[in-house]
Design a protein around this motif. Structure first.
Motif, PDB file in Angstrom:
ATOM      1  N   TRP A 131      27.718  57.609  22.252  1.00  0.00           N
ATOM      2  CA  TRP A 131      26.458  58.194  22.695  1.00  0.00           C
ATOM      3  C   TRP A 131      25.846  59.033  21.580  1.00  0.00           C
ATOM      4  O   TRP A 131      26.472  59.935  21.058  1.00  0.00           O
ATOM      5  CB  TRP A 131      26.683  59.049  23.944  1.00  0.00           C
ATOM      6  N   VAL A 132      24.603  58.722  21.221  1.00  0.00           N
ATOM      7  CA  VAL A 132      23.898  59.410  20.136  1.00  0.00           C
ATOM      8  C   VAL A 132      22.783  60.249  20.754  1.00  0.00           C
ATOM      9  O   VAL A 132      21.969  59.721  21.521  1.00  0.00           O
ATOM     10  CB  VAL A 132      23.302  58.390  19.142  1.00  0.00           C
ATOM     11  N   PRO A 133      22.718  61.548  20.443  1.00  0.00           N
ATOM     12  CA  PRO A 133      21.665  62.390  21.030  1.00  0.00           C
ATOM     13  C   PRO A 133      20.299  62.100  20.400  1.00  0.00           C
ATOM     14  O   PRO A 133      20.198  61.765  19.227  1.00  0.00           O
ATOM     15  CB  PRO A 133      22.125  63.810  20.698  1.00  0.00           C
ATOM     16  N   ARG A 134      19.261  62.241  21.194  1.00  0.00           N
ATOM     17  CA  ARG A 134      17.891  62.093  20.697  1.00  0.00           C
ATOM     18  C   ARG A 134      17.407  63.431  20.156  1.00  0.00           C
ATOM     19  O   ARG A 134      17.802  64.482  20.635  1.00  0.00           O
ATOM     20  CB  ARG A 134      16.964  61.668  21.828  1.00  0.00           C
ATOM     21  N   GLY A 135      16.539  63.383  19.143  1.00  0.00           N
ATOM     22  CA  GLY A 135      15.911  64.589  18.617  1.00  0.00           C
ATOM     23  C   GLY A 135      16.788  65.427  17.715  1.00  0.00           C
ATOM     24  O   GLY A 135      16.407  66.526  17.337  1.00  0.00           O
ATOM     25  N   ALA A 162       3.740  36.524  21.051  1.00  0.00           N
ATOM     26  CA  ALA A 162       4.749  37.577  21.202  1.00  0.00           C
ATOM     27  C   ALA A 162       4.319  38.847  20.485  1.00  0.00           C
ATOM     28  O   ALA A 162       3.666  38.801  19.439  1.00  0.00           O
ATOM     29  CB  ALA A 162       6.082  37.091  20.636  1.00  0.00           C
ATOM     30  N   ARG A 163       4.679  39.974  21.076  1.00  0.00           N
ATOM     31  CA  ARG A 163       4.485  41.291  20.498  1.00  0.00           C
ATOM     32  C   ARG A 163       5.799  42.030  20.640  1.00  0.00           C
ATOM     33  O   ARG A 163       6.467  41.919  21.658  1.00  0.00           O
ATOM     34  CB  ARG A 163       3.424  42.045  21.303  1.00  0.00           C
ATOM     35  N   SER A 164       6.176  42.793  19.632  1.00  0.00           N
ATOM     36  CA  SER A 164       7.440  43.520  19.735  1.00  0.00           C
ATOM     37  C   SER A 164       7.240  44.987  19.372  1.00  0.00           C
ATOM     38  O   SER A 164       6.318  45.340  18.646  1.00  0.00           O
ATOM     39  CB  SER A 164       8.509  42.891  18.835  1.00  0.00           C
ATOM     40  N   ALA A 165       8.134  45.813  19.917  1.00  0.00           N
ATOM     41  CA  ALA A 165       8.095  47.253  19.651  1.00  0.00           C
ATOM     42  C   ALA A 165       9.521  47.780  19.659  1.00  0.00           C
ATOM     43  O   ALA A 165      10.408  47.215  20.305  1.00  0.00           O
ATOM     44  CB  ALA A 165       7.254  47.965  20.701  1.00  0.00           C
ATOM     45  N   ASP A 166       9.751  48.872  18.931  1.00  0.00           N
ATOM     46  CA  ASP A 166      11.076  49.490  18.893  1.00  0.00           C
ATOM     47  C   ASP A 166      11.462  49.993  20.282  1.00  0.00           C
ATOM     48  O   ASP A 166      10.648  50.604  20.978  1.00  0.00           O
ATOM     49  CB  ASP A 166      11.101  50.682  17.938  1.00  0.00           C
ATOM     50  N   ILE A 167      12.706  49.758  20.662  1.00  0.00           N
ATOM     51  CA  ILE A 167      13.209  50.325  21.908  1.00  0.00           C
ATOM     52  C   ILE A 167      13.541  51.796  21.681  1.00  0.00           C
ATOM     53  O   ILE A 167      13.232  52.648  22.513  1.00  0.00           O
ATOM     54  CB  ILE A 167      14.452  49.548  22.394  1.00  0.00           C
ATOM     55  N   TYR A 168      14.166  52.083  20.532  1.00  0.00           N
ATOM     56  CA  TYR A 168      14.529  53.457  20.180  1.00  0.00           C
ATOM     57  C   TYR A 168      13.939  53.781  18.814  1.00  0.00           C
ATOM     58  O   TYR A 168      14.583  53.562  17.790  1.00  0.00           O
ATOM     59  CB  TYR A 168      16.051  53.618  20.146  1.00  0.00           C
ATOM     60  N   PRO A 169      12.708  54.306  18.745  1.00  0.00           N
ATOM     61  CA  PRO A 169      12.134  54.663  17.451  1.00  0.00           C
ATOM     62  C   PRO A 169      12.999  55.720  16.756  1.00  0.00           C
ATOM     63  O   PRO A 169      13.590  56.578  17.413  1.00  0.00           O
ATOM     64  CB  PRO A 169      10.762  55.240  17.809  1.00  0.00           C
ATOM     65  N   PHE A 170      13.079  55.631  15.444  1.00  0.00           N
ATOM     66  CA  PHE A 170      13.941  56.533  14.683  1.00  0.00           C
ATOM     67  C   PHE A 170      13.263  56.946  13.400  1.00  0.00           C
ATOM     68  O   PHE A 170      12.272  56.349  12.983  1.00  0.00           O
ATOM     69  CB  PHE A 170      15.285  55.864  14.376  1.00  0.00           C
ATOM     70  N   THR A 171      13.807  57.985  12.787  1.00  0.00           N
ATOM     71  CA  THR A 171      13.337  58.461  11.491  1.00  0.00           C
ATOM     72  C   THR A 171      14.545  58.575  10.567  1.00  0.00           C
ATOM     73  O   THR A 171      15.570  59.134  10.958  1.00  0.00           O
ATOM     74  CB  THR A 171      12.670  59.840  11.628  1.00  0.00           C
ATOM     75  N   GLY A 214      12.214  60.360  23.859  1.00  0.00           N
ATOM     76  CA  GLY A 214      11.499  59.383  24.668  1.00  0.00           C
ATOM     77  C   GLY A 214      10.190  59.950  25.192  1.00  0.00           C
ATOM     78  O   GLY A 214      10.081  61.141  25.477  1.00  0.00           O
ATOM     79  N   THR A 215       9.170  59.105  25.308  1.00  0.00           N
ATOM     80  CA  THR A 215       7.879  59.556  25.827  1.00  0.00           C
ATOM     81  C   THR A 215       7.867  59.579  27.349  1.00  0.00           C
ATOM     82  O   THR A 215       7.035  60.242  27.949  1.00  0.00           O
ATOM     83  CB  THR A 215       6.751  58.629  25.332  1.00  0.00           C
ATOM     84  N   ALA A 262      13.277  59.485  30.380  1.00  0.00           N
ATOM     85  CA  ALA A 262      13.986  58.871  29.244  1.00  0.00           C
ATOM     86  C   ALA A 262      15.353  59.530  29.070  1.00  0.00           C
ATOM     87  O   ALA A 262      15.509  60.742  29.244  1.00  0.00           O
ATOM     88  CB  ALA A 262      13.173  59.025  27.963  1.00  0.00           C
ATOM     89  N   GLU A 263      16.335  58.717  28.733  1.00  0.00           N
ATOM     90  CA  GLU A 263      17.689  59.243  28.576  1.00  0.00           C
ATOM     91  C   GLU A 263      17.761  60.190  27.372  1.00  0.00           C
ATOM     92  O   GLU A 263      17.067  60.004  26.383  1.00  0.00           O
ATOM     93  CB  GLU A 263      18.702  58.095  28.416  1.00  0.00           C
ATOM     94  N   LYS A 264      18.601  61.196  27.488  1.00  0.00           N
ATOM     95  CA  LYS A 264      18.769  62.192  26.420  1.00  0.00           C
ATOM     96  C   LYS A 264      19.700  61.675  25.326  1.00  0.00           C
ATOM     97  O   LYS A 264      19.675  62.150  24.210  1.00  0.00           O
ATOM     98  CB  LYS A 264      19.339  63.502  26.980  1.00  0.00           C
ATOM     99  N   PHE A 265      20.559  60.716  25.675  1.00  0.00           N
ATOM    100  CA  PHE A 265      21.498  60.114  24.731  1.00  0.00           C
ATOM    101  C   PHE A 265      21.303  58.604  24.753  1.00  0.00           C
ATOM    102  O   PHE A 265      21.041  58.026  25.802  1.00  0.00           O
ATOM    103  CB  PHE A 265      22.946  60.453  25.111  1.00  0.00           C
ATOM    104  N   VAL A 266      21.451  57.977  23.593  1.00  0.00           N
ATOM    105  CA  VAL A 266      21.316  56.530  23.475  1.00  0.00           C
ATOM    106  C   VAL A 266      22.701  55.938  23.254  1.00  0.00           C
ATOM    107  O   VAL A 266      23.465  56.431  22.417  1.00  0.00           O
ATOM    108  CB  VAL A 266      20.387  56.165  22.290  1.00  0.00           C
TER     109      VAL A 266
END
Length: 182
Positions: free
Chosen positions: A109-113, A152-161, A84-85, A89-93
């Motif tokens: 719970w899924v860890p970020r990064g 309307a404009r939309s953006a990812d809540i949780y960007p992913f790769t 998260g920027t 921001a939460e460390k887990f989603v």
């Protein structure tokens, strides 16, 4: 009914030959094209008109097609959720479908990064998790009537790769992201 058979030592799986895994080209969610959100128009009389509403309903016919789709959604992919920027921001989603998460024993719970292997159905939830914000616009039409628009404009809540997926899976994700939501 569809019959499911387990792989035994006598029967070798052949899915890897027909669906090669792509590891070298990581795809970030920001690189995938997203369908534009619809614009809502309001007249002076308060009538609502949707502009660009071209959603097509698709249905699945036949058990074989549905079984193939369900099996496809159960395939494993490797995904990394972006950090998260925000400082807080939460460390887990929290990620769940019917109370079951992608982690071991249904951990939600899924860890970020960190690259995480999960079923494609959880990736679908992440890909559809988009925040929509509206901005009001006013203009006068050709007849001189004041009209209001909400764009309307939309953006990812949780960007992913996507770290590891099949060619078919990447194409499915591109189509999923390019399809406008209802």
């Amino acid at each position: 009914m569809a019959r499911v058979t387990k792989n035994t030592s006598a029967r070798k799986p052949t899915a890897a030959k027909s669906a090669p895994v792509i590891k070298s080209n990581a795809i970030a969610s920001e690189e995938l094209e997203v369908a534009p959100e619809k614009t809502v128009q309001f007249t002076q009389q308060g009538e609502k008109k949707e502009i660009g509403s071209d959603i097509e309903i698709q249905s699945i016919h036949g058990l074989d097609d549905k079984a193939k789709k369900l099996a496809f959604l159960e395939q494993e992919v490797t995904v990394e959720l972006s950090e998260g920027t925000d400082i807080d921001a939460e460390k887990f989603v929290f990620l769940s479908i019917n109370g079951v998460g992608p982690g071991p024993n249904g951990l939600q719970w899924v860890p970020r990064g960190t690259p995480v292997k999960m079923k494609r159905k959880f990736l679908e939830v992440l890909a559809k998790a988009r925040q929509v914000k509206y901005k009001n616009h006013e203009q006068t039409n050709r007849e001189g009537v004041q009209e209001s628009f909400q764009k309307a404009r939309s953006a990812d809540i949780y960007p992913f790769t996507i770290i590891e997926d099949t060619r078919e899976g990447i194409e499915w994700l591109r189509n999923l992201r390019a399809t406008r939501r209802a």
